[in-house]
Design a protein around this motif. Structure first.
Motif, PDB file in Angstrom:
ATOM      1  N   ILE A 132      -2.687  -7.493 -25.952  1.00 41.83           N
ATOM      2  CA  ILE A 132      -2.615  -7.783 -24.515  1.00 41.83           C
ATOM      3  C   ILE A 132      -4.014  -7.977 -23.945  1.00 41.83           C
ATOM      4  O   ILE A 132      -4.249  -8.880 -23.127  1.00 41.83           O
ATOM      5  CB  ILE A 132      -1.865  -6.646 -23.785  1.00 41.83           C
ATOM      6  CG1 ILE A 132      -0.383  -6.666 -24.167  1.00 41.83           C
ATOM      7  CG2 ILE A 132      -2.015  -6.787 -22.267  1.00 41.83           C
ATOM      8  CD1 ILE A 132       0.400  -5.485 -23.654  1.00 41.83           C
ATOM      9  N   THR A 133      -4.958  -7.143 -24.378  1.00 41.87           N
ATOM     10  CA  THR A 133      -6.340  -7.278 -23.909  1.00 41.87           C
ATOM     11  C   THR A 133      -6.917  -8.628 -24.303  1.00 41.87           C
ATOM     12  O   THR A 133      -7.555  -9.317 -23.493  1.00 41.87           O
ATOM     13  CB  THR A 133      -7.213  -6.156 -24.493  1.00 41.87           C
ATOM     14  OG1 THR A 133      -6.669  -4.884 -24.136  1.00 41.87           O
ATOM     15  CG2 THR A 133      -8.642  -6.256 -23.975  1.00 41.87           C
TER      16      THR A 133
ATOM     17  N   GLY B   4      -5.351  -2.671 -11.805  1.00 47.37           N
ATOM     18  CA  GLY B   4      -5.307  -1.606 -12.800  1.00 47.37           C
ATOM     19  C   GLY B   4      -5.405  -0.221 -12.197  1.00 47.37           C
ATOM     20  O   GLY B   4      -4.838   0.747 -12.729  1.00 47.37           O
ATOM     21  N   ASP B   5      -6.117  -0.089 -11.057  1.00 46.18           N
ATOM     22  CA  ASP B   5      -6.252   1.211 -10.401  1.00 46.18           C
ATOM     23  C   ASP B   5      -5.081   1.531  -9.469  1.00 46.18           C
ATOM     24  O   ASP B   5      -4.577   2.664  -9.447  1.00 46.18           O
ATOM     25  CB  ASP B   5      -7.558   1.256  -9.595  1.00 46.18           C
ATOM     26  CG  ASP B   5      -8.782   1.415 -10.485  1.00 46.18           C
ATOM     27  OD1 ASP B   5      -8.621   1.889 -11.630  1.00 46.18           O
ATOM     28  OD2 ASP B   5      -9.885   1.048 -10.049  1.00 46.18           O
ATOM     29  N   LEU B   6      -4.649   0.522  -8.675  1.00 40.87           N
ATOM     30  CA  LEU B   6      -3.693   0.806  -7.607  1.00 40.87           C
ATOM     31  C   LEU B   6      -2.236   0.760  -8.040  1.00 40.87           C
ATOM     32  O   LEU B   6      -1.400   1.500  -7.502  1.00 40.87           O
ATOM     33  CB  LEU B   6      -3.915  -0.168  -6.448  1.00 40.87           C
ATOM     34  CG  LEU B   6      -5.290  -0.120  -5.767  1.00 40.87           C
ATOM     35  CD1 LEU B   6      -5.299  -1.032  -4.543  1.00 40.87           C
ATOM     36  CD2 LEU B   6      -5.659   1.301  -5.357  1.00 40.87           C
ATOM     37  N   LEU B   7      -1.898  -0.127  -8.970  1.00 36.32           N
ATOM     38  CA  LEU B   7      -0.486  -0.242  -9.358  1.00 36.32           C
ATOM     39  C   LEU B   7       0.094   1.069  -9.898  1.00 36.32           C
ATOM     40  O   LEU B   7       1.170   1.491  -9.465  1.00 36.32           O
ATOM     41  CB  LEU B   7      -0.318  -1.371 -10.380  1.00 36.32           C
ATOM     42  CG  LEU B   7      -0.384  -2.801  -9.838  1.00 36.32           C
ATOM     43  CD1 LEU B   7      -0.210  -3.810 -10.962  1.00 36.32           C
ATOM     44  CD2 LEU B   7       0.673  -3.030  -8.758  1.00 36.32           C
TER      45      LEU B   7
ATOM     46  N   ALA C 287       3.366  -3.161 -15.045  1.00 37.73           N
ATOM     47  CA  ALA C 287       1.992  -3.252 -14.548  1.00 37.73           C
ATOM     48  C   ALA C 287       1.202  -4.310 -15.316  1.00 37.73           C
ATOM     49  O   ALA C 287       0.440  -5.092 -14.727  1.00 37.73           O
ATOM     50  CB  ALA C 287       1.308  -1.892 -14.666  1.00 37.73           C
ATOM     51  N   THR C 288       1.398  -4.356 -16.645  1.00 36.19           N
ATOM     52  CA  THR C 288       0.721  -5.367 -17.458  1.00 36.19           C
ATOM     53  C   THR C 288       1.151  -6.769 -17.068  1.00 36.19           C
ATOM     54  O   THR C 288       0.321  -7.689 -16.982  1.00 36.19           O
ATOM     55  CB  THR C 288       1.012  -5.119 -18.948  1.00 36.19           C
ATOM     56  OG1 THR C 288       0.559  -3.809 -19.312  1.00 36.19           O
ATOM     57  CG2 THR C 288       0.319  -6.151 -19.814  1.00 36.19           C
ATOM     58  N   ALA C 289       2.435  -6.950 -16.807  1.00 41.97           N
ATOM     59  CA  ALA C 289       2.947  -8.262 -16.402  1.00 41.97           C
ATOM     60  C   ALA C 289       2.331  -8.695 -15.072  1.00 41.97           C
ATOM     61  O   ALA C 289       1.988  -9.872 -14.882  1.00 41.97           O
ATOM     62  CB  ALA C 289       4.471  -8.220 -16.290  1.00 41.97           C
ATOM     63  N   ALA C 290       2.168  -7.745 -14.138  1.00 43.22           N
ATOM     64  CA  ALA C 290       1.556  -8.073 -12.851  1.00 43.22           C
ATOM     65  C   ALA C 290       0.098  -8.486 -13.022  1.00 43.22           C
ATOM     66  O   ALA C 290      -0.367  -9.441 -12.383  1.00 43.22           O
ATOM     67  CB  ALA C 290       1.668  -6.873 -11.915  1.00 43.22           C
ATOM     68  N   ILE C 291      -0.610  -7.784 -13.891  1.00 42.16           N
ATOM     69  CA  ILE C 291      -2.020  -8.113 -14.123  1.00 42.16           C
ATOM     70  C   ILE C 291      -2.148  -9.476 -14.797  1.00 42.16           C
ATOM     71  O   ILE C 291      -3.034 -10.278 -14.448  1.00 42.16           O
ATOM     72  CB  ILE C 291      -2.673  -7.007 -14.977  1.00 42.16           C
ATOM     73  CG1 ILE C 291      -2.727  -5.698 -14.184  1.00 42.16           C
ATOM     74  CG2 ILE C 291      -4.072  -7.413 -15.420  1.00 42.16           C
ATOM     75  CD1 ILE C 291      -3.212  -4.515 -14.976  1.00 42.16           C
TER      76      ILE C 291
ATOM     77  N   ALA D 114      -1.628 -12.133 -12.208  1.00 46.44           N
ATOM     78  CA  ALA D 114      -2.835 -12.339 -11.406  1.00 46.44           C
ATOM     79  C   ALA D 114      -3.872 -13.147 -12.175  1.00 46.44           C
ATOM     80  O   ALA D 114      -4.564 -14.010 -11.612  1.00 46.44           O
ATOM     81  CB  ALA D 114      -3.411 -10.985 -10.993  1.00 46.44           C
ATOM     82  N   ALA D 115      -3.991 -12.866 -13.485  1.00 45.44           N
ATOM     83  CA  ALA D 115      -4.936 -13.624 -14.314  1.00 45.44           C
ATOM     84  C   ALA D 115      -4.554 -15.100 -14.381  1.00 45.44           C
ATOM     85  O   ALA D 115      -5.411 -15.981 -14.322  1.00 45.44           O
ATOM     86  CB  ALA D 115      -4.995 -13.026 -15.715  1.00 45.44           C
ATOM     87  N   LEU D 116      -3.248 -15.371 -14.493  1.00 40.64           N
ATOM     88  CA  LEU D 116      -2.784 -16.759 -14.504  1.00 40.64           C
ATOM     89  C   LEU D 116      -3.105 -17.453 -13.186  1.00 40.64           C
ATOM     90  O   LEU D 116      -3.509 -18.622 -13.152  1.00 40.64           O
ATOM     91  CB  LEU D 116      -1.290 -16.802 -14.783  1.00 40.64           C
ATOM     92  CG  LEU D 116      -0.848 -16.547 -16.222  1.00 40.64           C
ATOM     93  CD1 LEU D 116       0.671 -16.398 -16.304  1.00 40.64           C
ATOM     94  CD2 LEU D 116      -1.317 -17.678 -17.123  1.00 40.64           C
ATOM     95  N   GLY D 117      -2.898 -16.729 -12.077  1.00 42.53           N
ATOM     96  CA  GLY D 117      -3.228 -17.311 -10.778  1.00 42.53           C
ATOM     97  C   GLY D 117      -4.703 -17.631 -10.662  1.00 42.53           C
ATOM     98  O   GLY D 117      -5.089 -18.697 -10.164  1.00 42.53           O
ATOM     99  N   MET D 118      -5.537 -16.702 -11.114  1.00 40.19           N
ATOM    100  CA  MET D 118      -6.975 -16.946 -11.088  1.00 40.19           C
ATOM    101  C   MET D 118      -7.364 -18.095 -12.000  1.00 40.19           C
ATOM    102  O   MET D 118      -8.304 -18.839 -11.722  1.00 40.19           O
ATOM    103  CB  MET D 118      -7.719 -15.674 -11.504  1.00 40.19           C
ATOM    104  CG  MET D 118      -7.876 -14.648 -10.402  1.00 40.19           C
ATOM    105  SD  MET D 118      -8.813 -15.294  -9.003  1.00 40.19           S
ATOM    106  CE  MET D 118     -10.348 -15.752  -9.782  1.00 40.19           C
ATOM    107  N   THR D 119      -6.633 -18.250 -13.106  1.00 40.71           N
ATOM    108  CA  THR D 119      -6.911 -19.363 -14.024  1.00 40.71           C
ATOM    109  C   THR D 119      -6.732 -20.692 -13.309  1.00 40.71           C
ATOM    110  O   THR D 119      -7.592 -21.574 -13.369  1.00 40.71           O
ATOM    111  CB  THR D 119      -5.968 -19.293 -15.233  1.00 40.71           C
ATOM    112  OG1 THR D 119      -6.174 -18.075 -15.916  1.00 40.71           O
ATOM    113  CG2 THR D 119      -6.230 -20.455 -16.183  1.00 40.71           C
ATOM    114  N   CYS D 120      -5.603 -20.840 -12.646  1.00 40.19           N
ATOM    115  CA  CYS D 120      -5.302 -22.096 -11.946  1.00 40.19           C
ATOM    116  C   CYS D 120      -6.335 -22.375 -10.862  1.00 40.19           C
ATOM    117  O   CYS D 120      -6.836 -23.497 -10.729  1.00 40.19           O
ATOM    118  CB  CYS D 120      -3.898 -22.038 -11.346  1.00 40.19           C
ATOM    119  SG  CYS D 120      -2.582 -21.872 -12.565  1.00 40.19           S
TER     120      CYS D 120
END
Length: 513
Positions: free
Chosen positions: A353-354, A410-413, A424-428, A431-437
């Motif tokens: 996952i990392t 990672g801290d708040l969820l 939580a991993t799916a949410a992160i 977010a990474a996919l959104g930042m990618t786009c």
């Protein structure tokens, strides 16, 4: 006022910023700069100066494993002996260049600040006009010696035949290290993660550079940029980030930081102190991580003297991305193998996952490409307003936003939601996919705008113009008739009135100014 150790030096001992390459490399790899300087003056070969340094280093490492007192004694005696040796060579350099002084001043200068002294000596030798020597080997690299006759059509084997000895040593050491680590890992799952972490940057390099644009930059330079990012940029960023991490104790007290750092008490601390945690994540992501890492990646290119110019916008982008991929490769390996098993996840699943998270958004090459837009705007469009701050700022914002979103989630969820580890991993990842786009879209926007500006006023080198001057050359200086002005090498080079001055003064002989 300048401080001259012996007098007669062209630059002072503390005028480090007069020449960026010697300043940067003398700070992080002084042995390389020192050996190159004295090899260039035929005072001492590289193998001797480098060999003495490694003998002292090896003696210290062996004694450190035996007893800490022996380590302190060895590094003290070895350090004094090394300074004595360097002072003797500095005296010989002064004698050859006609600079007055004595051994006492040379020894005192090296005791005071040996990186500054080494940088001063390097600047003096460069101004003396000695030929360029490669780091680590002392090999003389003439312009055109590290590219095959037809780089666009040449095979990988033909490109490899032109590699310098330094690049061959780097590749051999890297491949040996890869095989050794893979053998030590033993487990198939660990080896598979290890191989995947190495393959991702190679795929990016293949698509960006080798597949269609291998003629834009010599393979030798691409390899050196990669390893400069892999070793020097990572090491320098690590040291600077470690020092800046003291800012954490400005936000949190030692007791609070201890609670925040331990998994069992972290959820309670985050729940009770969300504002402090958000501020801590903000400082860590934008200041400690983004600012430092983008600066060190920038210096991989800015601080490297090349035996050839970066003559096309594309070559600048490839150089920056190659250095960033080296940085990303080393960082990915560290994060992947330092990952610990989480709730409901095995160590292998956590590592996978990392790696997935760090591969979904290759933040380092994207930010390096964004940096290259500013450098191209400054050096190829003659926009003098593009200073270091303006070049780095967009990349810092993109990099910092990505890190901040990952840290914050990672801290708040876990503290404020009922998400389990998988949710939580799916949410992160989302977010990474959104930042990618967003990041890729912003990068493409910058490149498309720049491409339109370049096409509006610049001419492309055509086959008929190979190794010839353009009209502006006849009015302002010598023709571009050297071996690297061949169209096979600079097919993507733009020539025209706006490029003439930076081509001759800003880009010839250095990576980028």
């Amino acid at each position: 006022a300048k401080f001259d150790a012996g007098g007669g030096w062209e630059t002072g001992m503390f005028d480090c910023f007069d020449e960026e390459e010697s300043c940067w490399w003398s700070c992080w790899c002084p042995c390389l700069v020192f050996s190159r300087t004295y090899h260039s003056m035929d005072i001492s070969p590289t193998r001797t100066t480098m060999g003495i340094f490694f003998i002292v280093l090896l003696m210290w490492a062996i004694s450190a494993m035996a007893w800490i007192g022996a380590a302190i004694l060895t590094i003290t005696v070895g350090g004094v002996a090394l300074i004595y040796y360097r002072a003797m060579l500095r005296g010989e350099l002064r004698h050859r260049l006609g600079i007055p002084g004595d051994f006492c001043s040379d020894f005192s200068a090296h005791c005071c600040c040996w990186p500054c002294v080494i940088a001063q000596e390097a600047r003096q030798v460069k101004q003396y006009g000695r030929p360029y020597r490669d780091y680590g080997t002392g090999e003389s690299l003439e312009e055109g010696a590290i590219i095959p006759p037809d780089p666009r059509e040449a095979s990988l084997y033909q490109h490899c035949k032109t590699l310098s000895r330094c690049s061959r040593i780097l590749l051999f050491s890297f491949l040996s290290g890869v095989i050794t680590v893979a053998a030590l890992l033993g487990q198939k799952q660990g080896v598979s993660i290890y191989i995947m972490a190495l393959i991702v940057p190679l795929i990016i390099l293949y698509l960006l550079y080798w597949r269609r644009h291998r003629h834009s930059l010599p393979l030798d330079s691409a390899i050196k940029f990669f390893f400069a990012g892999f070793v020097v940029a990572v090491a320098s960023a690590g040291v600077i980030e470690f020092m800046l991490s003291l800012l954490d104790f400005v936000i949190l007290s030692p007791v609070e930081y201890s609670l925040y750092s331990h998994g069992e008490s972290k959820l309670t601390f985050v729940s009770n102190n969300p504002v402090k945690v958000i501020f801590l994540d903000l400082i860590t992501s934008y200041v400690i991580a983004a600012c430092v890492e983008e600066f060190t990646k920038h210096m991989v290119v800015r601080g490297c003297w090349l035996p050839h110019p970066l003559r096309s916008p594309r070559s600048v982008t490839i150089a920056f991305v190659a250095g960033a991929l080296g940085f990303a490769t080393c960082e990915n390996l560290f994060y992947v193998f330092s990952a610990k098993s989480g709730e409901g996840l095995s160590k292998y699943e956590t590592e996978l996952i990392t790696l997935l998270l760090r591969s979904i958004l290759p933040v380092h090459p994207i930010c390096a490409a964004i940096q290259s837009v500013g450098v191209i705007k400054r050096d190829f469009e003659n926009d003098s307003s593009q200073n270091l701050f303006k070049i780095l700022l967009p990349a810092i914002i993109v990099h910092g936003t990505y890190d901040f979103s990952q840290m914050l989630l990672g801290d708040l969820l876990p503290a404020f939601t009922n998400f389990n580890a998988l949710q939580a991993t799916a949410a992160i990842i989302g977010a990474a996919l959104g930042m990618t786009c967003i990041s890729i879209g912003y990068m493409m926007y910058l490149f498309n705008n720049q491409r339109q500006r370049l096409r509006a006023g610049w001419e492309r080198v055509s086959q008929s113009q190979s190794s010839r001057s353009h009209p502006a050359d006849n009015q302002s200086g010598p023709q571009l008739s050297d071996s690297l002005a061949d169209d096979n090498y600079i097919n993507d080079t733009y020539v025209g009135e706006r490029l003439t001055q930076p081509l001759r003064e800003g880009l010839v002989g250095t990576g980028v100014n």
